[in-house]
Design a protein around this motif. Structure first.
Motif, mmCIF file in Angstrom:
data_model
loop_
_atom_site.group_PDB
_atom_site.id
_atom_site.type_symbol
_atom_site.label_atom_id
_atom_site.label_comp_id
_atom_site.label_asym_id
_atom_site.label_seq_id
_atom_site.Cartn_x
_atom_site.Cartn_y
_atom_site.Cartn_z
ATOM 1 N N ILE A 33 20.065 -10.252 -104.380
ATOM 2 C CA ILE A 33 20.303 -10.996 -105.785
ATOM 3 C C ILE A 33 22.096 -11.049 -105.930
ATOM 4 O O ILE A 33 22.426 -12.111 -105.952
ATOM 5 N N PRO A 34 22.678 -10.002 -105.929
ATOM 6 C CA PRO A 34 24.206 -10.126 -105.860
ATOM 7 C C PRO A 34 24.826 -10.789 -104.740
ATOM 8 O O PRO A 34 25.519 -11.844 -104.789
ATOM 9 N N ILE A 35 24.038 -10.763 -103.484
ATOM 10 C CA ILE A 35 24.370 -11.893 -102.290
ATOM 11 C C ILE A 35 23.943 -13.336 -102.712
ATOM 12 O O ILE A 35 24.925 -13.969 -102.439
ATOM 13 N N LEU A 36 23.067 -13.566 -103.220
ATOM 14 C CA LEU A 36 22.685 -14.777 -103.705
ATOM 15 C C LEU A 36 23.823 -15.337 -104.571
ATOM 16 O O LEU A 36 24.069 -16.538 -104.549
ATOM 17 N N LEU A 37 24.007 -14.726 -105.691
ATOM 18 C CA LEU A 37 25.263 -15.033 -106.559
ATOM 19 C C LEU A 37 26.493 -15.225 -105.855
ATOM 20 O O LEU A 37 27.284 -16.431 -106.010
ATOM 21 N N TRP A 38 26.947 -14.351 -105.057
ATOM 22 C CA TRP A 38 28.170 -14.276 -104.553
ATOM 23 C C TRP A 38 28.194 -15.411 -103.295
ATOM 24 O O TRP A 38 29.247 -16.338 -103.238
ATOM 25 N N THR A 39 27.070 -15.895 -102.635
ATOM 26 C CA THR A 39 27.040 -17.008 -101.739
ATOM 27 C C THR A 39 27.058 -18.294 -102.390
ATOM 28 O O THR A 39 27.523 -19.270 -102.071
ATOM 29 N N GLY A 40 26.244 -18.211 -103.492
ATOM 30 C CA GLY A 40 26.291 -19.485 -104.281
ATOM 31 C C GLY A 40 27.524 -20.000 -104.843
ATOM 32 O O GLY A 40 27.969 -21.101 -104.884
ATOM 33 N N LEU A 41 28.092 -18.861 -105.315
ATOM 34 C CA LEU A 41 29.516 -18.908 -105.931
ATOM 35 C C LEU A 41 30.558 -19.706 -104.728
ATOM 36 O O LEU A 41 31.481 -20.550 -104.765
ATOM 37 N N SER A 42 30.237 -18.975 -103.634
ATOM 38 C CA SER A 42 31.051 -19.351 -102.381
ATOM 39 C C SER A 42 30.986 -20.712 -101.863
ATOM 40 O O SER A 42 31.677 -21.569 -101.710
ATOM 41 N N ILE A 43 29.378 -21.004 -101.986
ATOM 42 C CA ILE A 43 29.282 -22.574 -101.724
ATOM 43 C C ILE A 43 29.676 -23.467 -102.471
ATOM 44 O O ILE A 43 30.466 -24.406 -102.195
ATOM 45 N N SER A 44 29.696 -23.286 -103.881
ATOM 46 C CA SER A 44 30.177 -23.929 -104.804
ATOM 47 C C SER A 44 31.866 -24.318 -104.617
ATOM 48 O O SER A 44 32.332 -25.045 -105.065
ATOM 49 N N TYR A 45 32.495 -23.023 -104.284
ATOM 50 C CA TYR A 45 33.784 -22.992 -103.986
ATOM 51 C C TYR A 45 34.436 -24.254 -102.856
ATOM 52 O O TYR A 45 35.301 -25.027 -103.156
ATOM 53 N N SER A 93 31.215 -3.915 -116.810
ATOM 54 C CA SER A 93 31.234 -3.031 -115.738
ATOM 55 C C SER A 93 30.795 -4.208 -114.518
ATOM 56 O O SER A 93 31.189 -4.144 -113.467
ATOM 57 N N TYR A 94 29.959 -5.288 -115.038
ATOM 58 C CA TYR A 94 29.837 -6.367 -114.020
ATOM 59 C C TYR A 94 30.954 -7.259 -113.911
ATOM 60 O O TYR A 94 30.827 -7.909 -112.829
ATOM 61 N N LEU A 95 31.697 -7.084 -114.752
ATOM 62 C CA LEU A 95 32.968 -8.088 -114.481
ATOM 63 C C LEU A 95 33.793 -7.790 -113.349
ATOM 64 O O LEU A 95 34.225 -8.658 -112.514
ATOM 65 N N PHE A 96 33.724 -6.227 -113.001
ATOM 66 C CA PHE A 96 34.353 -5.921 -111.637
ATOM 67 C C PHE A 96 33.737 -6.289 -110.403
ATOM 68 O O PHE A 96 34.223 -6.788 -109.473
ATOM 69 N N ILE A 97 32.386 -6.486 -110.576
ATOM 70 C CA ILE A 97 31.575 -7.186 -109.293
ATOM 71 C C ILE A 97 31.738 -8.442 -109.318
ATOM 72 O O ILE A 97 32.077 -9.015 -108.358
ATOM 73 N N LEU A 98 31.789 -9.153 -110.542
ATOM 74 C CA LEU A 98 32.227 -10.694 -110.349
ATOM 75 C C LEU A 98 33.538 -11.122 -109.783
ATOM 76 O O LEU A 98 33.734 -11.855 -108.947
ATOM 77 N N ALA A 99 34.394 -10.367 -110.167
ATOM 78 C CA ALA A 99 35.884 -10.142 -109.818
ATOM 79 C C ALA A 99 36.070 -10.041 -108.274
ATOM 80 O O ALA A 99 36.496 -10.603 -107.316
ATOM 81 N N THR A 100 35.148 -9.139 -107.658
ATOM 82 C CA THR A 100 35.270 -9.010 -106.254
ATOM 83 C C THR A 100 34.568 -10.189 -105.486
ATOM 84 O O THR A 100 34.962 -10.444 -104.562
ATOM 85 N N MET A 101 33.510 -10.648 -106.119
ATOM 86 C CA MET A 101 32.903 -11.863 -105.572
ATOM 87 C C MET A 101 33.935 -13.069 -105.571
ATOM 88 O O MET A 101 33.975 -13.836 -104.477
ATOM 89 N N LEU A 102 34.483 -13.235 -106.822
ATOM 90 C CA LEU A 102 35.517 -14.378 -106.502
ATOM 91 C C LEU A 102 36.633 -14.106 -105.747
ATOM 92 O O LEU A 102 37.312 -14.989 -105.265
ATOM 93 N N PHE A 103 36.941 -12.847 -105.528
ATOM 94 C CA PHE A 103 38.417 -12.622 -104.690
ATOM 95 C C PHE A 103 37.838 -12.801 -103.078
ATOM 96 O O PHE A 103 38.700 -12.846 -102.370
ATOM 97 N N ASN A 104 36.271 -12.861 -102.913
ATOM 98 C CA ASN A 104 36.002 -12.930 -101.552
ATOM 99 C C ASN A 104 35.192 -14.257 -101.390
ATOM 100 O O ASN A 104 34.513 -14.144 -100.579
ATOM 101 N N LEU A 105 35.775 -15.336 -101.941
ATOM 102 C CA LEU A 105 34.853 -16.610 -101.883
ATOM 103 C C LEU A 105 35.169 -17.222 -100.379
ATOM 104 O O LEU A 105 34.155 -17.811 -99.798
#
Length: 159
Positions: free
Chosen positions: A27-39, A67-79
Motif C-alpha cells: 500500500i505505501p508503494i501504491l501511494l508513492w507510485t501514485g504520487l510519482s505518476i501524478s508528478y 509519524s506518517y508525515l515523515f513517510i509522506l516526506a520521504t515519498m515526496l523527496f523520491n518522486l
C-alpha cells in the motif's frame, strides 16, 4: 475517533497475517507510485495530495499522523526515483499482488470493491496503524476494532 468504524470494516477484510504483511508493504508503494505518476502530470499534484493525506492522518490520530508525515516526506523527496513507465509497472504489480492475496490468502474480495473511497484515502493510514498496534499502541482501541471486525466477519458469513 472517526476511523474506528472504518478500521473495523478494513480489519474484517484483512484477517490473515500474510495478507496484512503484503498490504503493509504494497500500500505505501501504491501511494508513492501514485504520487510519482501524478508528478509527471503536474509537479504540484503530489505536494497537494500529500498535504491532504498528511493533514487527514494527523486529524485521525495525532501521534500516528505526525509519524506518517515523515513517510509522506520521504515519498515526496523520491518522486523521480523511477521513470514514468517504471512507476506505472510497479503500481500495476502492487495492485495485482494485493488482489491475488485477497483471492488466494484471504479468500475474500478486496476492500476496494466495497469501500472504494476508503481504499484510496485511509488504507495507507490503516497499514501504518497495524505497525503501531504491533508495538502495543492504543491497545483498548485496537481491541475494539478487532471485536468490530469479528462481528462484521460473522455477519458476512451468515449472509
Amino acid at each position: 475517533m472517526e476511523y474506528i468504524d472504518k478500521a473495523g470494516f478494513y480489519e474484517s477484510c484483512h484477517r490473515k497475517v500474510l495478507n496484512k504483511l503484503i498490504h503493509v508493504f504494497f500500500i505505501p508503494i501504491l501511494l508513492w507510485t501514485g504520487l510519482s505518476i501524478s508528478y509527471h502530470v503536474d509537479k504540484m499534484i503530489p505536494v497537494f495530495v500529500g498535504s491532504l493525506y498528511g493533514g487527514y492522518y494527523v486529524y485521525l490520530d495525532r501521534k500516528v499522523g505526525i509519524s506518517y508525515l515523515f513517510i509522506l516526506a520521504t515519498m515526496l523527496f523520491n518522486l523521480k526515483t523511477l521513470s514514468l513507465t517504471g512507476n506505472i509497472l510497479l503500481h500495476i504489480f502492487s495492485w495485482a499482488v494485493q488482489i491475488l492475496s485477497h483471492k488466494y490468502i484471504e479468500k475474500n474480495s478486496p476492500a476496494l470493491i466495497t469501500g472504494f473511497w476508503d481504499s484510496f484515502t485511509i488504507a495507507p493510514f490503516f497499514v501504518w496503524m497495524e505497525i503501531w498496534w504491533f508495538f502495543g499502541y492504543n491497545k483498548v482501541i485496537h481491541k475494539k476494532i478487532r471485536y468490530d471486525a469479528w462481528v462484521l466477519h460473522v455477519r458476512r458469513m451468515d449472509n
